[in-house]
Design a protein around this motif. Structure first.
Motif, PDB file in Angstrom:
ATOM      1  N   PHE A 316       0.848  -1.195   0.000  1.00  0.00           N
ATOM      2  CA  PHE A 316       0.000   0.000   0.000  1.00  0.00           C
ATOM      3  C   PHE A 316       0.880   1.240   0.000  1.00  0.00           C
ATOM      4  O   PHE A 316       2.012   1.222   0.487  1.00  0.00           O
ATOM      5  CB  PHE A 316      -0.989   0.023   1.173  1.00  0.00           C
ATOM      6  N   VAL A 317       0.342   2.303  -0.576  1.00  0.00           N
ATOM      7  CA  VAL A 317       1.057   3.566  -0.648  1.00  0.00           C
ATOM      8  C   VAL A 317       0.078   4.700  -0.395  1.00  0.00           C
ATOM      9  O   VAL A 317      -1.100   4.620  -0.777  1.00  0.00           O
ATOM     10  CB  VAL A 317       1.744   3.748  -2.033  1.00  0.00           C
ATOM     11  N   SER A 318       0.556   5.736   0.255  1.00  0.00           N
ATOM     12  CA  SER A 318      -0.306   6.876   0.579  1.00  0.00           C
ATOM     13  C   SER A 318      -0.687   7.652  -0.666  1.00  0.00           C
ATOM     14  O   SER A 318       0.137   7.922  -1.539  1.00  0.00           O
ATOM     15  CB  SER A 318       0.420   7.809   1.550  1.00  0.00           C
ATOM     16  N   ARG A 319      -1.953   8.016  -0.738  1.00  0.00           N
ATOM     17  CA  ARG A 319      -2.419   8.884  -1.817  1.00  0.00           C
ATOM     18  C   ARG A 319      -2.175  10.359  -1.505  1.00  0.00           C
ATOM     19  O   ARG A 319      -2.391  11.217  -2.354  1.00  0.00           O
ATOM     20  CB  ARG A 319      -3.915   8.674  -2.049  1.00  0.00           C
ATOM     21  N   GLY A 320      -1.775  10.639  -0.274  1.00  0.00           N
ATOM     22  CA  GLY A 320      -1.541  12.025   0.114  1.00  0.00           C
ATOM     23  C   GLY A 320      -2.747  12.715   0.702  1.00  0.00           C
ATOM     24  O   GLY A 320      -2.678  13.887   1.067  1.00  0.00           O
ATOM     25  N   ASP A 321      -3.858  11.996   0.814  1.00  0.00           N
ATOM     26  CA  ASP A 321      -5.078  12.588   1.373  1.00  0.00           C
ATOM     27  C   ASP A 321      -5.535  11.849   2.632  1.00  0.00           C
ATOM     28  O   ASP A 321      -6.661  12.006   3.073  1.00  0.00           O
ATOM     29  CB  ASP A 321      -6.197  12.587   0.330  1.00  0.00           C
ATOM     30  N   GLY A 322      -4.625  11.041   3.191  1.00  0.00           N
ATOM     31  CA  GLY A 322      -4.975  10.271   4.379  1.00  0.00           C
ATOM     32  C   GLY A 322      -5.430   8.866   4.079  1.00  0.00           C
ATOM     33  O   GLY A 322      -5.616   8.067   5.003  1.00  0.00           O
ATOM     34  N   THR A 323      -5.610   8.533   2.810  1.00  0.00           N
ATOM     35  CA  THR A 323      -5.987   7.177   2.418  1.00  0.00           C
ATOM     36  C   THR A 323      -4.847   6.547   1.622  1.00  0.00           C
ATOM     37  O   THR A 323      -3.858   7.202   1.292  1.00  0.00           O
ATOM     38  CB  THR A 323      -7.270   7.177   1.575  1.00  0.00           C
ATOM     39  N   HIS A 324      -5.005   5.261   1.302  1.00  0.00           N
ATOM     40  CA  HIS A 324      -3.944   4.519   0.638  1.00  0.00           C
ATOM     41  C   HIS A 324      -4.445   3.790  -0.600  1.00  0.00           C
ATOM     42  O   HIS A 324      -5.619   3.423  -0.687  1.00  0.00           O
ATOM     43  CB  HIS A 324      -3.317   3.498   1.597  1.00  0.00           C
ATOM     44  N   HIS A 325      -3.511   3.568  -1.533  1.00  0.00           N
ATOM     45  CA  HIS A 325      -3.761   2.705  -2.680  1.00  0.00           C
ATOM     46  C   HIS A 325      -3.152   1.345  -2.367  1.00  0.00           C
ATOM     47  O   HIS A 325      -1.975   1.245  -2.012  1.00  0.00           O
ATOM     48  CB  HIS A 325      -3.104   3.286  -3.944  1.00  0.00           C
ATOM     49  N   PHE A 326      -3.933   0.286  -2.512  1.00  0.00           N
ATOM     50  CA  PHE A 326      -3.486  -1.069  -2.196  1.00  0.00           C
ATOM     51  C   PHE A 326      -3.205  -1.824  -3.487  1.00  0.00           C
ATOM     52  O   PHE A 326      -3.954  -1.712  -4.468  1.00  0.00           O
ATOM     53  CB  PHE A 326      -4.555  -1.797  -1.376  1.00  0.00           C
ATOM     54  N   SER A 327      -2.132  -2.607  -3.475  1.00  0.00           N
ATOM     55  CA  SER A 327      -1.709  -3.345  -4.669  1.00  0.00           C
ATOM     56  C   SER A 327      -1.451  -4.804  -4.340  1.00  0.00           C
ATOM     57  O   SER A 327      -1.033  -5.147  -3.231  1.00  0.00           O
ATOM     58  CB  SER A 327      -0.432  -2.727  -5.258  1.00  0.00           C
ATOM     59  N   ARG A 328      -1.634  -5.668  -5.363  1.00  0.00           N
ATOM     60  CA  ARG A 328      -1.374  -7.095  -5.204  1.00  0.00           C
ATOM     61  C   ARG A 328       0.059  -7.447  -5.556  1.00  0.00           C
ATOM     62  O   ARG A 328       0.637  -8.359  -4.967  1.00  0.00           O
ATOM     63  CB  ARG A 328      -2.328  -7.899  -6.078  1.00  0.00           C
ATOM     64  N   THR A 329       0.629  -6.750  -6.561  1.00  0.00           N
ATOM     65  CA  THR A 329       1.963  -7.104  -7.050  1.00  0.00           C
ATOM     66  C   THR A 329       2.917  -5.941  -6.878  1.00  0.00           C
ATOM     67  O   THR A 329       2.506  -4.781  -6.761  1.00  0.00           O
ATOM     68  CB  THR A 329       1.912  -7.482  -8.535  1.00  0.00           C
ATOM     69  N   LEU A 330       4.208  -6.268  -6.896  1.00  0.00           N
ATOM     70  CA  LEU A 330       5.224  -5.233  -6.772  1.00  0.00           C
ATOM     71  C   LEU A 330       5.186  -4.287  -7.961  1.00  0.00           C
ATOM     72  O   LEU A 330       5.368  -3.075  -7.803  1.00  0.00           O
ATOM     73  CB  LEU A 330       6.608  -5.868  -6.638  1.00  0.00           C
ATOM     74  N   ALA A 331       4.925  -4.810  -9.149  1.00  0.00           N
ATOM     75  CA  ALA A 331       4.871  -3.957 -10.336  1.00  0.00           C
ATOM     76  C   ALA A 331       3.730  -2.943 -10.212  1.00  0.00           C
ATOM     77  O   ALA A 331       3.902  -1.750 -10.504  1.00  0.00           O
ATOM     78  CB  ALA A 331       4.690  -4.820 -11.594  1.00  0.00           C
ATOM     79  N   GLU A 332       2.562  -3.426  -9.777  1.00  0.00           N
ATOM     80  CA  GLU A 332       1.423  -2.516  -9.585  1.00  0.00           C
ATOM     81  C   GLU A 332       1.740  -1.493  -8.495  1.00  0.00           C
ATOM     82  O   GLU A 332       1.413  -0.308  -8.628  1.00  0.00           O
ATOM     83  CB  GLU A 332       0.192  -3.325  -9.194  1.00  0.00           C
ATOM     84  N   HIS A 333       2.412  -1.957  -7.463  1.00  0.00           N
ATOM     85  CA  HIS A 333       2.765  -1.065  -6.371  1.00  0.00           C
ATOM     86  C   HIS A 333       3.748   0.013  -6.823  1.00  0.00           C
ATOM     87  O   HIS A 333       3.599   1.194  -6.485  1.00  0.00           O
ATOM     88  CB  HIS A 333       3.365  -1.874  -5.225  1.00  0.00           C
TER      89      HIS A 333
END
Length: 364
Positions: A316-333
């Motif tokens: 997961f990575v921060s979107r900068g608004d307090g929420t996160h983007h979640f990913s299944r693979t390293l490439a997507e991440h």
């Protein structure tokens, strides 16, 4: 003296007695009506906040003196004493600090003092606080009696009867009510007991097959979840990522734990050096959970830790608004990192994951 003069004298005396009786009755009526009006008339001083302190050993006369000192000029002392006698409360007034509320009457005030409805203060432990922040807030609470000032963290835990317990994460974030003079150690003990109860309840309702084996591990995991997101709906999903990583032996790589291990050397950025410097809390260099909690998790984070959201995301990575983007693979991440981290400049606030272009859950 002839009969006519004697009769006139009796009439005169009768009139005098009648006048005296009427005068006495009128005076008595005036006193009674004044007393009853006083008992149920709002106090003039109650239109602004006033505080009355009753101390241990105070007599009713002392209470009256303190009332005057608090700015209550209504009524004569005998009226207050008569009212207290009528209500049978003079010897049943409770020690404490009382608010003289707007609109309160003498009768209402005495009943309040009899029932011990003292001023209640509030102390809130904020979700995600560390023990240093908790101690600073305790020290700033002026209505508490301070007994812990100057003690080390270990000495504080010893005062709570747990000399060998690390203090981090041991106190439940919620609002605690107390009265003036409460000892800081007693308030802290209540928060400690609340955490023990809550953790036991949450642990009893845990999912089967979790890669954590003890309530202590659940507490540690919950502290990581608490620090990783401020969005309540994300906690179970953050927990799911961590639990899946633990199951497959993948390092947690969570920045808040790294920052905790850096201590005072953290100055707003972790940087590559911080990621590579090994400490017991560096989840980039060490497998599994850190050795202790890193903050005070609330009940929601505790519940997320033992009831994670099912799925297959590992990053997961921060979107900068307090929420996160979640990913299944390293490439997507890595694509998400490029979009949300590199695209807005390489920032690092210690809880949103993002260091030198890497998310806290992105390095292998």
């Amino acid at each position: 003296m002839n009969d006519s003069k004697l009769s006139a004298l009796f009439r005169f005396v009768g009139i005098v007695v009648l006048v005296l009786l009427l005068t006495a009755a009128f005076a008595g009526w005036r006193l009674w009506s004044g007393y009853t009006a006083f008992a149920d008339r709002p106090l003039a001083a109650a239109d602004t906040p006033r505080v009355l302190d009753i101390e241990r050993g105070d007599s009713f006369r002392d209470v009256l003196r303190r009332l005057r000192e608090a700015g209550v000029a209504d009524g004569r002392d005998w009226q207050w004493q008569a009212l207290a006698w009528q209500m049978d409360v003079a010897r049943r007034l409770k020690v404490g600090e009382y608010a003289i509320d707007p609109g309160i009457t003498p009768r209402g005030l005495l009943r309040k003092l009899e029932q011990g409805r003292v001023i209640q203060y509030r102390f809130t432990i904020v979700e995600g606080w560390n023990f240093r922040e908790l101690r600073a807030a305790l020290a700033a609470a002026t209505a508490l009696t301070h007994t812990l000032d100057g003690l080390s963290d270990a000495e504080v835990m010893a005062a709570l009867g747990e000399p060998d317990t690390h203090p981090e994460g041991r106190f439940l974030p919620e609002t605690y009510h107390y009265t003036r003079g409460t000892r800081d150690v007693d308030l802290l003990r209540r928060a400690r007991q609340a955490m023990e109860r809550t953790l036991a309840e949450v642990w009893a309702g845990r999912q089967e097959g979790l890669p954590i084996e003890t309530p202590e591990q659940a507490l540690i995991l919950a502290s990581l979840i608490e620090k990783e997101t401020g969005a309540a709906h994300e906690r179970p999903e953050i927990a799911g990522v961590f639990v899946r990583r633990l199951r497959i032996g993948m390092r947690l790589q969570t920045d808040p734990s790294v920052i905790y291990g850096m201590g005072d050397s953290y100055q707003g950025r972790i940087g590559r050096r911080g990621l590579d410097t090994d400490t017991p809390y560096n989840t980039y260099t060490r497998d599994g959970l850190p050795p202790t909690p890193i903050a005070m998790p609330g009940r929601a984070a505790l519940e997320a830790a033992v009831n994670p959201k099912p799925g297959d995301t590992l990053y997961f990575v921060s979107r900068g608004d307090g929420t996160h983007h979640f990913s299944r693979t390293l490439a997507e991440h890595n694509h998400a990192v490029a979009r949300y981290i590199l695209g807005r400049g390489n920032t690092d606030n210690g809880s949103n994951n993002g260091n030198d272009g890497n998310d806290g859950n992105g390095r292998q």
